[in-house]
Structure formats: C-alpha cells, structure tokens
Scaffold this active site. Structure first.
Site, short mmCIF file in Angstrom:
data_model
loop_
_atom_site.label_atom_id
_atom_site.label_comp_id
_atom_site.label_asym_id
_atom_site.label_seq_id
_atom_site.Cartn_x
_atom_site.Cartn_y
_atom_site.Cartn_z
N ASP A 122 0.93 -1.09 -0.11
CA ASP A 122 0.12 -0.09 0.07
C ASP A 122 0.79 1.29 0.07
O ASP A 122 2.24 1.22 0.13
CB ASP A 122 -0.88 0.03 1.23
CG ASP A 122 -2.23 0.66 1.25
OD1 ASP A 122 -2.46 1.48 0.26
OD2 ASP A 122 -3.30 0.47 1.90
N ASP B 253 -10.64 2.17 -3.26
CA ASP B 253 -11.32 1.79 -1.85
C ASP B 253 -12.74 1.88 -1.92
O ASP B 253 -13.39 1.24 -1.03
CB ASP B 253 -10.83 2.79 -0.86
CG ASP B 253 -9.39 2.29 -0.34
OD1 ASP B 253 -9.06 1.09 -0.44
OD2 ASP B 253 -8.74 3.04 0.13
#
Ligand code: DGJ
Length: 704
Positions: free
Chosen positions: A443, A507
C-alpha cells in the site's frame, strides 16, 4: 549523418514508417499497408507555405527548437547556461523487423541521444530515450520527453480524471486548436491523473473510429500533452516532471525516460483495449503468471479494520473457506502500535499484544483450510508516532527546516537513505522468510510533498528506488504475488505491473460506483489484474446499499474477492457470496483469458460488458442498469465479437430476485433458452430486459 532511409516496422495490423536522415521522423503510424513504398516521398512530404520558415520542419521523435520546431521540445537543459539548444544528428541506426535503435549526437553540446522505438504482434508500440552527457561539466536536464506524432484527422480526446474512491473517470474533449495538458505532481501515479489518454477521429466510439491510445509507464510525477500545432499537425508528448535540479548529469552519466506505450486501432476503443490487454498478458505481467487462475480473496480490511483478535480472525478464515475463498489476507493493523491510522507505520514487527502466540498459528490455520495466506504492508511510509521515527527522525523524505503537511497522519521514508532502504528490505524479507506468505498487499496511502534528500529534489529517484525494492523482494521470493495499492487506485500503471500481479482498483466497493471505475480501468488493463471485491451490503465509502446480486455480478469480471466480516453476515448474504464465488470459479478461465468488449447501449442508463473467448465459442454478457431507464423500453442488446456464421445457445445465468415481478412480462429470450447466429446477435440483437436501477443480469452464449 546516415543516408536517407525508410524504416518499416510492422506489427500484426499496424505499421510504423520512420524516415531517417540526419533525424528520425514517423511518417505513418496506423493501418499496415501492403506493397511498394517507393513513392513515399512524393506521397508524404509536405508543401512549404509562405509566411513561415523557408523549409519544411519535421516533428521528430525529440522535437528541437534549434531545428525550428516551435512546439514543446523533447529536451530542455543546459550546462551553466550553455548548450541549451541541442540539435542531434543521427550517427547510427540498428534495426530489425520490429524495432529500431537510433543513436544521435550533438558534439557541440556534448550530448548523445539514444532513441528506442518498436512495435510488436499485439500492435502496441513503445518508445523511450536515453540522454548521455559526453562533455565535462554537469548537464542540468529540466525536461526530457517522449514524443509521438498523430495524424491531422485526430480531433477528439478521451482523458482521465478522478479522486480517491472515484478513480478512472473519463471525459471527452475536442482537439481542434491548442491542446490538452495534464500534470501530476503528487509523487505517485495518482488517482487524479492516470497517465493515459486516447486520441481519435471525431466521435470515435467503442466499436468504430480510428484511435491512438497512450500509456506512460511511470509511477510518479508526469506531464502528458496533446497539441495541435499552428499548422494543424498533432503530436502527443509524455514526460516525467523533474523538480528543479533533480537531474544533473556528470560526464558519462545518462538518464532514460520511462516507456511510452501506444496502440492504434481502426476498430474503436474495443480494438485498442484488446491490443493493450493482449500486450499486458504477453509482455508486461511477470512471466509465467498471465495464465494462472487467480484465487478468490478475502481481505479483512472492511470487516475488522484495526481490531485484530487472532481467534476471531481464525473464525473469519474458517467461514471464508466455507464460502469458497482461496486466499485469506490480513490487512492493516497487525504490527506494533497500529491501533488506528495515527501511529505504527514503520514498525514492521508483529504486535505481540494482539498476537500473543505469534502469527504462525493464524497462517497455519489458514493453510490448513486450504487457503493461501496474505499480509498487508505499507513499506515506504512512517508515522511520527512510531519507534522507527523516534530512532531515525532523519529518515523522512523531506527538506530540513520545513514542516510539511501530513497525509493520513503519515510521512514518507527517504529510500535514498541506504540504512532506511536496507531496514525495509530486511523487514519484508523477515516476514516472507518466516511465514508461508503467498501474497502481499503493498500500500501507499499519501501523496508526496517536498520530496527532499539532503536538501535536493528526489521525487524521481524515490520512484526508481521503490521499483528497486520491489525487484529485490521479488528476486528473493520469486513465487510471491504482490498487489499494488495506493489508497485504492493511486498507483496503477504498466511499470508497476511488471513487478506486481494485481491492482486494488479503488477503496470504493460500492457496486454502482465500481461500474464506472472498472470501466475506466478496462481501457488499458485486462480484468484479471483488477481487484474487485464484494463488500457488505452497506457500502462503507458511499453509505449506499445494494443487493448481493448487484454486488456479486459487478465484482464477477475482475480478480474477485470478498471484503467484509463473514462471521457477522447473515445466512442469505453468505449464500449470496458463495453463489458468486462459485460463479466466478466456473467462468474465471473465460473471463481472464477472453476478449473484453464494452458494448454500446441504446439507453445510456445501462452499461453492458462482455467477455468472449478467443475461439468465439463462449461469451458472458453483463447488462447493468445504472439508473432509471430513460424510456419505457431500453432498445436492443447487440453483441459484437461472435462468429457470424455460428449458432449460439443463449441463456440467463443470473438475474435480480424480483425480475419477473416488476413487469407484465420480460423478453421471452430471457425466460427460455434461445438459439441465434453470431451475425443476428451483432446486427439485429435481442430486446433489452427491464431492470430496476442498480441491478444486473448475466447472460451466457455457447456455440452449438
Ligand atoms: C488503503 C487501502 O486501499 C485499503 O484497502 C486498506 O488496505 C487500507 N489502506 C489500510 O490502511
């Protein structure tokens, strides 16, 4: 200087004609033509009007002001204010059937330029330049761009915009005078400025029009532009935005641009995408990986966030396995001090308060259930609230004396700091060596402000070292699979994909929002690299609810996963997850190896997406109703890409629970199996069913 020659590079259906003399100019990039090229000079050389320079000025692969090109140059730089207007002369050409390497020189300026240009059988071209300083004294490079010409009939663009939880949005604009420019200064590929665009003839569509698609394979600051010159010629340019002083070449030092990829199709956007998809499968993805079936994921993030209890996580794993999940991933929250997003980043040690018996029992449990285990990292980041920062406050990528804004409460680690780099590799290597980890999610949750190393700008170097860290991890752990994530889709590009296997597209797990995000991504990426998860019915990022059918079908065409807490879900929901997981398993070979088709609809309130197998024997078609139907009837479903002469059995695989209750009756072909030819499906089609907004129906076609 070399004698004037014509280089003819041929792909499958596309051709590049490059004329070489003292410089190189692409005369044709488009449909391949057969036969004699002897008349090319008569046919292709331009007239010279009054009122401008007295000779024709070429748009070379690196436009030079010193040659009389008034457009954005390919190189801008200087040596203490001198050598700022180089003019390169070709010294050597190395060529084979599909590639050319051109070495040019400006002796006076002390610079050498190597240009690589090639085409391949997937009709994707790629180009890059390497600049070397051959003289004493440092050469400062301000700009260094890749440039490709576009024909004058190009007058429309499709470009990207977006933001966190709304990636890959597309827009159209005309290209008649002036041009388009996009600049990304966020330090990562970014949600806002995906480095790609499509140029084409007026109103180019999914199935028609001439299109030239471009993708700049770089995970940092960039500038893309398409310009209409005052004389009507068009060109596309892509470059890294170098910060002041970022590139200083000593004698003998070089800099290479990232690759610029392009693909031409005379069959609209679908043709272009299919070429890029094939190219990604054959030449971008880590070798040997493209054809492997992608395991179904369960990711813990939206299920438990930072609330980790190994016993509970093992229950989640058990229930995941029962649903058919094949890879279980513990997301953020497992390491020291990571109880919220305010602290812990950098401390890559297991939180023994949360995991008193270690991670091994959890990994073993997951493996015993027949699933692979995955773990989340965010290696390049650091919180001030961490042991690491307290020990090494100087490891920040920053400029001393300034306070920079945080992003998600965190800072970036300076990868040029050798100790920091070694520490990160050692920590990743430790976990990958210690536990049976098949996969990591890598990430990167903030944008980069003031990327400084010892006071100097270091944005580009940071990106290169990120690639290097990935390469080192992969070299040591060659079987490891990696998902590239940056707060969702903030780091999605071909250069990352050479080192990773999957992207976290967004997301946003809201099925309606995902329809446009996934569509935008599909122009350049095949479905199997697009992580798409079924979220809980209450979507965490939009606070909207969707049926499990709509969520399941929307996630079906990507690399499918589930992102929720299965322990808390009710029986009906779980049966739904199981059903779509099973459906995905049944069709993933087709979905991940076939040709993607975005099918135009008569009613814009619908979106149709299809995948057709390479041998045209099977297809899956998803009709999604995005909004209230515009009319009482939604026109016809026309399916391209099938074999005209073949007969297909058409059946409905999945439909909304209320399908028959919302109308007097639905089209008969959706109620009983029918048989139609490929040409019928393409030309005449089938009547569209009536659907409620935010629902979908899945159709299967099998060649008889
Ligand atoms: C952002 C990612 O996109 C999410 O999926 C999740 O991994 C969080 N970061 C964790 O902090």
């Amino acid at each position: 200087m070399v004698d004037n020659t014509l280089i003819n590079l041929i792909g499958h259906q596309t051709q590049l004609l490059v004329e070489m003399g003292s410089f190189a100019e692409i005369l044709h990039w488009g449909q391949a033509i057969e036969g004699d090229l002897a008349s090319f000079r008569q046919a292709l050389h331009r007239p010279v009007p009054y009122g401008r320079l007295d000779t024709d000025i070429a748009m070379t692969l690196s436009p030079e002001l010193g040659r009389g090109v008034f457009s954005s140059p390919g190189i801008e730089g200087h040596r203490n204010g001198l050598d700022w207007s180089p003019v390169f002369i070709i010294k050597e050409i190395n060529t084979d059937k599909q590639a050319v390497k051109i070495t040019s020189e400006d002796k006076q300026a002390g610079l050498q330029l190597i240009t690589e240009l090639s085409i391949n059988n997937n009709d994707v071209i790629q180009t890059r330049h390497t600049l070397t300083n051959t003289k004493q004294d440092v050469y400062h490079v301000n700009r260094f761009a890749n440039t490709l010409p576009l024909p004058a009939r190009v007058n429309e663009l499709m470009t990207y915009y977006g933001r966190w939880v709304n990636e890959f949005q597309t827009q159209r604009q005309s290209l008649i005078q002036g041009g388009y420019q996009q600049e990304n200064r966020r330090g990562r590929t970014s949600h806002e400025h995906f480095p790609a665009l499509v140029a084409g003839t007026a109103h180019f569509g999914e199935l028609d029009g001439d299109v030239w698609g471009f993708h700049f394979a770089w995970s940092g600051n960039h500038r893309l532009r398409v310009d209409v010159k005052a004389d009507g010629r068009r060109f596309m340019q892509a470059e890294v935005i170098y910060l002041p002083g970022e590139v200083m070449l000593s004698q003998g030092e070089s800099i290479t641009t990232p690759w610029l990829y392009g693909s031409y199709s005379n069959q609209g956007l679908n043709g272009m995408s299919q070429q890029f998809h094939a190219y990604v499968r054959n030449s971008i993805l880590p070798s040997g990986f493209a054809k492997q079936p992608r395991p179904i994921h369960l990711n813990t993030w939206e299920g438990i966030y930072f609330d980790h209890d190994p016993k509970y996580i093992m229950d989640m794993a058990t229930q995941s396995a029962e649903m058919g999940v094949e890879r279980f991933i513990i997301d953020d929250g497992w390491f020291t001090g990571r109880n919220n997003d305010k602290g812990g980043l950098g401390d890559w040690f297991l939180d023994e308060k949360k995991y008193p018996d270690g991670l091994k029992p959890v990994v073993d449990h997951v493996n015993a259930l027949g699933m692979e285990f995955g773990l989340w990292f965010e290696p390049e980041m650091i919180n001030k609230q961490s042991h690491l920062y307290r020990q090494h406050p100087d490891w920040l990528l920053a400029i001393e004396g300034y306070e920079q804004p945080t992003g998600r409460n965190q800072y970036v680690i300076d990868l040029q700091n050798k100790d920091a780099f070694t520490y990160l590799f050692e920590r990743l290597d430790y976990f990958l060596s210690q536990y049976n980890i098949a996969y990591i999610k890598w990430d990167m949750n903030r944008e980069i402000v003031q990327p400084g190393h010892s006071g100097y700008a270091a944005a580009a170097k940071q990106v290169e070292l990120y690639y290097q860290l990935l390469d080192m991890v992969r070299e040591k752990h060659p079987k490891l699979e990696i998902e590239s994530c940056a707060a969702g889709g903030g780091r999605i590009d071909f250069e990352v994909l050479k080192r990773t296997h999957r992207f976290w597209a967004s997301d946003n797990n809201d099925a309606l929002a995902r329809q446009s995000i996934q569509r935008g991504m599909s122009y350049f990426f095949p479905p199997e690299v697009m992580g798409s998860h079924i979220g809980a019915s209450y979507c965490h990022s939009t606070r909207r609810r969707h049926s499990v059918e709509f969520r399941g079908l929307t996630a079906l065409f990507g690399h499918m996963g589930v992102e929720l807490d299965p322990v808390k879900e009710n029986k009906e929901e779980k049966q739904g997850f199981e059903r779509y997981i099973q459906l995905h398993k049944t069709y993933r070979t087709l979905l991940h190896n076939g040709h993607t088709w975005r099918i135009p609809c008569d009613d814009k309130a619908q979106q149709v997406h299809a995948v057709i197998s390479d041998d045209q024997s099977e297809a899956l078609v998803l009709i999604s109703q995005l909004a209230m139907p515009t009319y009482a009837l939604s026109g016809m479903l026309r399916i391209p890409g099938l074999n005209d002469l073949a007969l297909y059995r058409i059946s409905v695989i999945d439909k909304p629970g209320n399908y028959n209750d919302i109308v007097n009756y639905q089209p008969p072909w959706t109620l009983h199996e029918s048989q139609l030819s490929g040409v019928w499906c393409r030309e005449i089609g089938l009547t569209m069913p009536i659907l409620d907004p935010e629902s979908a129906i899945l159709i299967r076609l099998q060649r008889i």
